[in-house]
Design an enzyme around this catalytic site. Structure first.
Site, PDB file in Angstrom:
ATOM      1  N   GLN A 272      34.774  38.405  25.005  1.00 36.32           N
ATOM      2  CA  GLN A 272      33.755  37.932  25.625  1.00 36.32           C
ATOM      3  C   GLN A 272      32.895  39.331  25.710  1.00 36.32           C
ATOM      4  O   GLN A 272      32.718  40.544  25.216  1.00 36.32           O
ATOM      5  CB  GLN A 272      34.435  38.411  26.991  1.00 36.32           C
ATOM      6  CG  GLN A 272      33.959  38.800  27.922  1.00 36.32           C
ATOM      7  CD  GLN A 272      34.577  39.571  29.254  1.00 36.32           C
ATOM      8  OE1 GLN A 272      35.359  40.518  29.332  1.00 36.32           O
ATOM      9  NE2 GLN A 272      34.086  39.605  30.385  1.00 36.32           N
ATOM     10  N   GLY A 273      31.536  38.232  25.705  1.00 41.52           N
ATOM     11  CA  GLY A 273      31.028  39.717  24.421  1.00 41.52           C
ATOM     12  C   GLY A 273      29.436  40.378  25.903  1.00 41.52           C
ATOM     13  O   GLY A 273      29.041  39.913  26.010  1.00 41.52           O
ATOM     14  N   TYR A 274      30.316  40.885  26.646  1.00 37.28           N
ATOM     15  CA  TYR A 274      29.119  42.003  27.426  1.00 37.28           C
ATOM     16  C   TYR A 274      28.664  42.888  26.802  1.00 37.28           C
ATOM     17  O   TYR A 274      27.793  42.838  27.321  1.00 37.28           O
ATOM     18  CB  TYR A 274      30.007  42.122  29.017  1.00 37.28           C
ATOM     19  CG  TYR A 274      30.442  40.402  29.742  1.00 37.28           C
ATOM     20  CD1 TYR A 274      30.431  39.396  28.818  1.00 37.28           C
ATOM     21  CD2 TYR A 274      30.031  40.281  30.780  1.00 37.28           C
ATOM     22  CE1 TYR A 274      30.211  38.541  29.722  1.00 37.28           C
ATOM     23  CE2 TYR A 274      30.028  39.104  32.881  1.00 37.28           C
ATOM     24  CZ  TYR A 274      30.221  38.101  31.469  1.00 37.28           C
ATOM     25  OH  TYR A 274      29.952  36.824  32.259  1.00 37.28           O
ATOM     26  N   SER A 275      29.636  43.866  27.656  1.00 38.96           N
ATOM     27  CA  SER A 275      29.072  45.774  27.654  1.00 38.96           C
ATOM     28  C   SER A 275      28.401  45.766  26.365  1.00 38.96           C
ATOM     29  O   SER A 275      29.107  44.950  24.919  1.00 38.96           O
ATOM     30  CB  SER A 275      30.536  46.121  27.279  1.00 38.96           C
ATOM     31  OG  SER A 275      31.185  46.719  28.516  1.00 38.96           O
TER      32      SER A 275
ATOM     33  N   SER B  16      37.564  42.578  23.094  1.00 34.52           N
ATOM     34  CA  SER B  16      39.469  42.288  23.269  1.00 34.52           C
ATOM     35  C   SER B  16      39.203  41.543  22.560  1.00 34.52           C
ATOM     36  O   SER B  16      38.842  39.965  22.376  1.00 34.52           O
ATOM     37  CB  SER B  16      40.189  42.666  24.564  1.00 34.52           C
ATOM     38  OG  SER B  16      39.732  43.316  25.591  1.00 34.52           O
TER      39      SER B  16
ATOM     40  N   GLU C 292      37.325  37.887  37.536  1.00 31.70           N
ATOM     41  CA  GLU C 292      38.138  39.531  36.704  1.00 31.70           C
ATOM     42  C   GLU C 292      38.481  39.594  37.875  1.00 31.70           C
ATOM     43  O   GLU C 292      39.563  40.355  37.211  1.00 31.70           O
ATOM     44  CB  GLU C 292      37.058  39.554  35.447  1.00 31.70           C
ATOM     45  CG  GLU C 292      37.178  40.621  34.457  1.00 31.70           C
ATOM     46  CD  GLU C 292      35.959  41.317  33.444  1.00 31.70           C
ATOM     47  OE1 GLU C 292      35.351  40.915  33.431  1.00 31.70           O
ATOM     48  OE2 GLU C 292      36.804  42.346  32.431  1.00 31.70           O
TER      49      GLU C 292
ATOM     50  N   GLU D 248      33.608  52.858  41.254  1.00 32.50           N
ATOM     51  CA  GLU D 248      32.993  53.618  41.401  1.00 32.50           C
ATOM     52  C   GLU D 248      31.383  53.014  41.794  1.00 32.50           C
ATOM     53  O   GLU D 248      30.972  52.666  42.709  1.00 32.50           O
ATOM     54  CB  GLU D 248      31.766  54.640  40.409  1.00 32.50           C
ATOM     55  CG  GLU D 248      32.657  56.039  40.702  1.00 32.50           C
ATOM     56  CD  GLU D 248      33.511  56.606  39.930  1.00 32.50           C
ATOM     57  OE1 GLU D 248      33.910  55.372  38.638  1.00 32.50           O
ATOM     58  OE2 GLU D 248      34.775  57.482  39.809  1.00 32.50           O
TER      59      GLU D 248
END
Lengths: 399, 382, 399, 382
Positions: free
Chosen positions: A130-133, A165, A248, A380
């Site tokens: 997964q290429g998100y952050s 990951s 998720e 948060e």
């Protein structure tokens, strides 16, 4: 309301139990036959596990048969997860594919995409990451700067992703990339499927505080993917990302209670052997309260799971209330980790002490729990989502 | 009524902190995770040169009469700089030997420790998960004292030239403290894997270790109680240092880390967590100050307030270092970030010499049940 | 550092103890001679107490002699507070005058104001109340709308104030009023001293959830006060209010620990007699932990007090860190109240049960503790103040 | 696998809630603070007319076979509407009498309760702070059973026409349940002052009360255990109703209350407290649902999950109603605000039939120690 599993479902549970007995070595996951610690070995076991599950007709239980799934329901998914957790079965290496990308494709993908990607995903032939952050886009994911530009029939992708990951094992990556820099930040993002095995993709391990390298940093340097590998419309990636986020945060809880329950049982065993100022920790009223609070919370997680399954049987996906469950289990697991450290007590700092009975599981659970309230949306952020989207409290100037 | 440290005490602090930041800090702490106890050898000479080791001793032994109160801020500095050195143990050993040791013991060990030639440590654990005096028995054979048994949680045992341990003598029917020299026959050290990899611990096995008559300190129970009390006050102060340093780093970070168009420190969730943590920090600070004073004065309430301080500071440091991870976000979860070094140290300190729940149960015996332990005061009042 | 009290101070403590023994009936504040519950009687006792303290030369201990004070230090104030709390001495009715207005006048008042107001305040001849909060100006105090207009040599005041304790007994009120509606909201406020005994002032009791009317609502309807009864400059009232707030949040903690300690001891007695699933509550490890946590926190409040005294001996007032102490004791007291309810347990809902041993003190403490985290600045406001003014975190658009 | 209430169950709920909001609510709750148990008389007829009283009974006794699961939402409504009526007691008495009473008992009491002619209650407390069967002894004199002793925590005793209490018979050496009629000689009621003034409690003294042979239910221990289990599930559901109602009011309030130029609900501190409370509420909801189902099914795990639900919901309601005061600010501290009515009710519910810590300790005996109590299941599994 009828919380019992039907006879068919109980029969399915038996089938899963037989499967696990058959394929796992005796004493698997206990001190007798500990879980491999070496990352390379872990990966091999995980990959093998994906293929074994598939070969036994247990992959994609609730997914349509035409794409290689089993055409069953969420109830079977839960039963399978519960039994695997109970047996401490290997984690698999395609959780992102199965938990996130697959469900998203089933809802948002084109017919061609489903036929192309889902069968090898389920078979363990193609692993996903997964290429998100990005380093500067964590909670504020929409401020991402990885960009994709159309060059003829291909997208050209450049940028850096972190916390990916399984990237070192993956064949494909689902990537959020900016495709319209002039649009408002949520409007210019596209959801792309990008092959990992190409010159423009570099994977570097990211060692985390446990000393292991579970995550990676992935650099896309003019990496390419075919024009049609877009899920949803171009510049509509934020909506897709939110769909996937609710998977998720929500569906990944189903069956998770069984995993915590196993940790709880391990911890309770430790408490029977560990001593404090009042004798065995398991006899100390202070600790008994904390154990029963946790036990209750783990049971409640099971009930939340039942609620989710019931909901999924009528609606096909979860709304923003899914944030609630991610918040619930991550904060609960943190308390479990803290209780573990207190139970181990004087022996706490020493993985060689009491915790060795559990192969160091309690230490790992403790350290990992500190990440769970951060990844996939910090606590948060989850609270903001609940307050604003579920409870209708006003936004305060944030976009 | 004066509840503040003196200018002289702050001078000692500033110079200790300066040294420790230069010579230790997160860098050396990381080295310790790789190299183990050996890093203490890189520090011992520098700590000795600056008069930190044995600073509590009289001039005759190379010290400068620093009281525990004078020394408290030095422990705080050690926490701030993540010092990979058994500083509390060193302080306790010198204090105990000077108070309870005979001339021979003092002459033999104190100058060597003050000069940085010998690193002392203490075998804290009784092997039952507690920190009592059990675990080692002495037997007289052929006129020599032979020690048998096992103690655990011995910090930096691999580099120690002296290990203080309680032992039980059937002949005299009592507890004494034995001074052991690693390297001599009958003493084996087995490293334990530690959550805080920069503070290596070991177990110690004794199998017929021949103890010199001279290397004995009595009365053992009283001295051991005093050793634990001093150590609790010292660890509480170190936990304070760890927490305040990571809190400072966190404040800096949330002022510059931008998300959603501005620094994350502008969000109320971040502000309120910071305010809560600050309150805990400042509360631990005054608790520690009171404990250091009563212990330093030899007040009979010293043991009680040392427990209070350690339990409170331990819990505080767990919370503050945990919040530091949360407020840093994902980056704190990487090995390259320093945050986890503080986190692991805080959690180790919080469990060392007793869980907070153990310490509070000990306090409850006195405050709730009115039972007094050896060395406890009877003068508890407002 | 030397935390001992000097011989002089110990002698002073003896003097206070003798005084208390002399003036309080035997068994005062215990079931033998319970504290009066009737508000009228309470007020009489409180007023009598003010005059008794003054007559014995114990009022205004740290205040200058020329205004009727004793010219001593904060240490004597602490000793006096501690001993009064220990003896459960009456609360007095001029706490707002002594705790807030007096200290403010000493710092900000003119010489004439000090000579006019302080001696009768100390003597208990003039009782004070505080006109701050309004129905729509609570946490956001600066948005107050009570206005004052100069009419010749007099200010004419109109508006409504709430939460004014002792207003029904008070001779004077210190009032925040808007004097310049065109200025930014913090810049147009003036701090006025207003006599209560006049036609334009109406006091109505405000019954609170305990069923008692400790507070009032005060309506000013063209009430008047002399032009010179302004503290500080006209339109500089916000600064004065902040001075007074830091007194309210800070110095009022000095000696407060002794009061909580008495409650703690009462509660511990109850725990010895109350039973739970593990026998006497005082023997149950869970409750022992909570008792020792609280005991530790009360002791730490004492230490914080020492810190404050030490600071006041060198500086004359406290900064924004005073917010910390208000936050500390109010949240701690809430936990004490909760523990009390748990200790009383099955008997909890019944003031006629175990708590009757303590004259219902534990119930009152529990209910009052819920107000303490709201009044004089909510815990949320205190945290903002700490974060922004002490820790330097950025403001987020709030004025 | 279906974890949702049915449409029929929601219909029962809607109609109960409608009635209770109209006839009770904060207004009647305030009246109860002034008038005491008498307000229950204003309600009993209306509850009976709508089939709420004895709704669990068979048609023969005027009921409609509602199970505890069907009824659970009615208890929630009672919490939402702050009903000043012993609804849980009424339900429990009818359930126990129908299951364990003989024909004579059933004929005598059940139709009267279902019709609203008799308000039943239960003498919960054993006078030792617990809720066991002790406190009342029976003695046979002149062929009649005479009762002596004391029980406490009897809700609405002043208006009850029937009090169920456990008693111990030395003759038969066992526990039975006695059905008492207030007003008859030898039975005295002494009001207790309650934090929740809308739920008056009393103590009951028996001094030679002559019990009719017919007014006895056996086996007492088993029936009493069942009574407590049902009541725990009911109180948990009522606590949920109290908390969700005050939470709703609080959400409304923070959306309109303005400070600093906008609604206070825009502040993260408020949002996060609301999110935390919502999570607790929804968690208590599923815990209650599971408990109601297992208790309703007569599952052997019923007692365990009833305890879990009551402990969790009790703690939740304390927290949520406490936060409601904090989020309302000063106004919540006035008598005229409704918030304190919910607050006091929640705190009373949380302590009724056992503190949360007591219930968890009971759970621990089974989960940690593997000890089973009478009536507990042995089939605990995932």
């Amino acid at each position: 309301m009828d919380i019992r599993f039907s006879a068919e479902h109980e029969a399915f549970r038996e089938r899963v139990r037989s499967f696990l007995t058959e394929v796992l070595p005796e004493g698997w996951g206990t001190s007798k036959h500990p879980y491999p610690r070496n990352p390379q070995e872990q990966a091999e076991v995980g990959l093998c596990w994906e293929r074994t599950v598939y070969a036994h007709g247990l992959a994609g239980l609730s997914w349509p048969k035409e794409y290689g799934g089993q055409g069953l329901t969420w109830v079977e998914e839960v039963i399978f997860s519960e039994e695997c957790a109970r047996a401490n079965a290997p984690a698999g290496v395609n959780g992102l594919g199965k938990g996130l990308l697959g469900p998203t494709l089933l809802v948002e993908g084109t017919e061609d995409q489903k036929r192309r990607f889902i069968p090898p995903l389920l078979a363990g032939d193609e692993i996903w990451c997964q290429g998100y952050s990005e380093p500067n886009a964590g909670s504020d994911l929409a401020s991402l700067t990885t960009r994709a530009v159309l060059d003829g029939d291909e997208w050209v992708i450049t940028g850096q992703k972190i916390w990916t990951s399984y990237a070192h094992l993956a064949d494909w990556c689902f990537v959020l990339a900016r495709t319209d820099a002039s649009a408002p930040k949520h409007r210019g993002i596209t959801f792309l499927l990008v092959p990992m095995h190409q010159v423009g993709v570099t994977v570097e391990p990211l060692v985390q505080l446990t000393g292991e390298a579970h995550f990676n940093s992935v650099t896309f340097n003019e990496a390419r993917t075919a024009r049609e590998n877009v899920v949803g419309a171009v510049n509509d990636g934020w909506r897709i990302a939110n769909t996937i986020l609710s998977f998720e945060r929500g569906t990944t809880i189903v069956g998770r209670h069984a995993h915590y329950r196993r940790e709880f049982d391990t911890l309770l065993d430790a408490a029977r052997q560990s001593r404090g100022e009042n004798g065995p920790i398991a006899d100390d009223a202070h600790y008994r309260q904390r154990f029963m609070e946790l036990w209750s919370e783990i049971e409640i997680l099971r009930f939340h799971g039942y609620q989710v399954i019931t909901q999924l049987q009528t609606k096909s996906r979860l709304g923003p209330e899914a944030s609630m469950l991610k918040l619930y289990y991550s904060e609960m697991h943190k308390r479990l980790g803290e209780l573990a450290m207190d139970v181990l007590g004087g022996a706490m700092p020493f993985a060689g002490g009491l915790d060795s009975l559990a192969g160091g599981d309690l230490h790992r659970a403790f350290l990992w729990s500190r990440a769970e309230t951060i990844f996939a949306g910090t606590s948060e952020i989850q609270k903001n989502v609940i307050a604003e989207r579920v409870l209708g409290l006003p936004k305060d100037g944030r976009p | 009524m004066d509840f503040s440290y003196s200018d002289e005490q702050f001078m000692v602090y500033d110079s200790a902190l300066g040294l420790m930041r230069r010579e230790a800090g997160p860098g050396l702490c990381r080295d310790a995770y790789r190299e183990g106890a050996g890093v203490a050898r890189r520090l011992v000479g520098k700590l000795a040169d600056q008069g930190i080791l044995g600073g509590n001793l009289s001039e005759a032994y190379g010290g400068s009469h620093l009281t525990l109160l004078d020394y408290a801020l030095v422990f705080e500095a050690a926490g701030q700089a993540l010092l990979p050195f058994p500083l509390a143990e060193s302080y306790v050993v010198t204090a105990i030997l000077e108070s309870w040791g005979d001339n021979q013991v003092r002459e033999r060990w104190l100058p060597a420790i003050a000069a940085g030639k010998t690193i002392p440590t203490i075998a804290w654990g009784d092997g039952q998960g507690g920190f009592e005096t059990g675990g080692v028995q002495s037997v007289k054979r052929q006129g020599r004292i032979r020690l048998f048994g096992r103690r655990t949680f011995v910090p930096f045992a691999e580099v120690a030239g002296l290990v203080l341990t309680p032992a039980y003598s059937t002949e005299i029917g009592g507890v004494f403290l034995a001074l052991l020299e690693p390297g001599r026959p009958g003493l084996a050290i087995e490293p334990l894997q530690s959550l805080d990899g920069s503070y290596p611990m070991a177990a110690l096995s004794l199998d017929g270790y021949a103890l010199d008559e001279a290397d004995v300190v009595r009365p053992g129970a009283e001295a051991w109680q005093r050793a634990r009390t001093i150590a609790l006050a010292a660890l509480a102060q170190e936990a304070l240092g760890v927490a305040e340093e990571v809190f400072r780093l966190t404040l800096e970070y949330v002022k510059v880390r931008e998300q959603f168009g501005g620094p994350v420190g502008r969000f109320q969730a971040v502000k309120h967590a910071a305010a809560d943590d600050y309150l805990l920090l400042e509360s631990a600070r005054v608790a520690n100050r009171y404990a250091a004073w009563t212990v330093s004065e030899g007040d009979s309430d010293g043991p009680l307030y040392a427990k209070l301080a350690k339990a409170y500071a331990g819990d505080m440091a767990r919370r503050v270092t945990g919040d530091a991870i949360q407020l840093h976000g994902g980056i704190a979860f990487t090995w390259d970030s320093d945050v986890h070094l503080y986190f692991k140290r805080a959690w180790r300190l919080a469990s060392q010499l007793g869980r907070s729940t153990d310490l509070r149960e000990q306090m409850a015996r006195r405050i709730i049940d009115g039972r007094f332990e050896e060395g406890d005061g009877h003068g508890y009042s407002l």
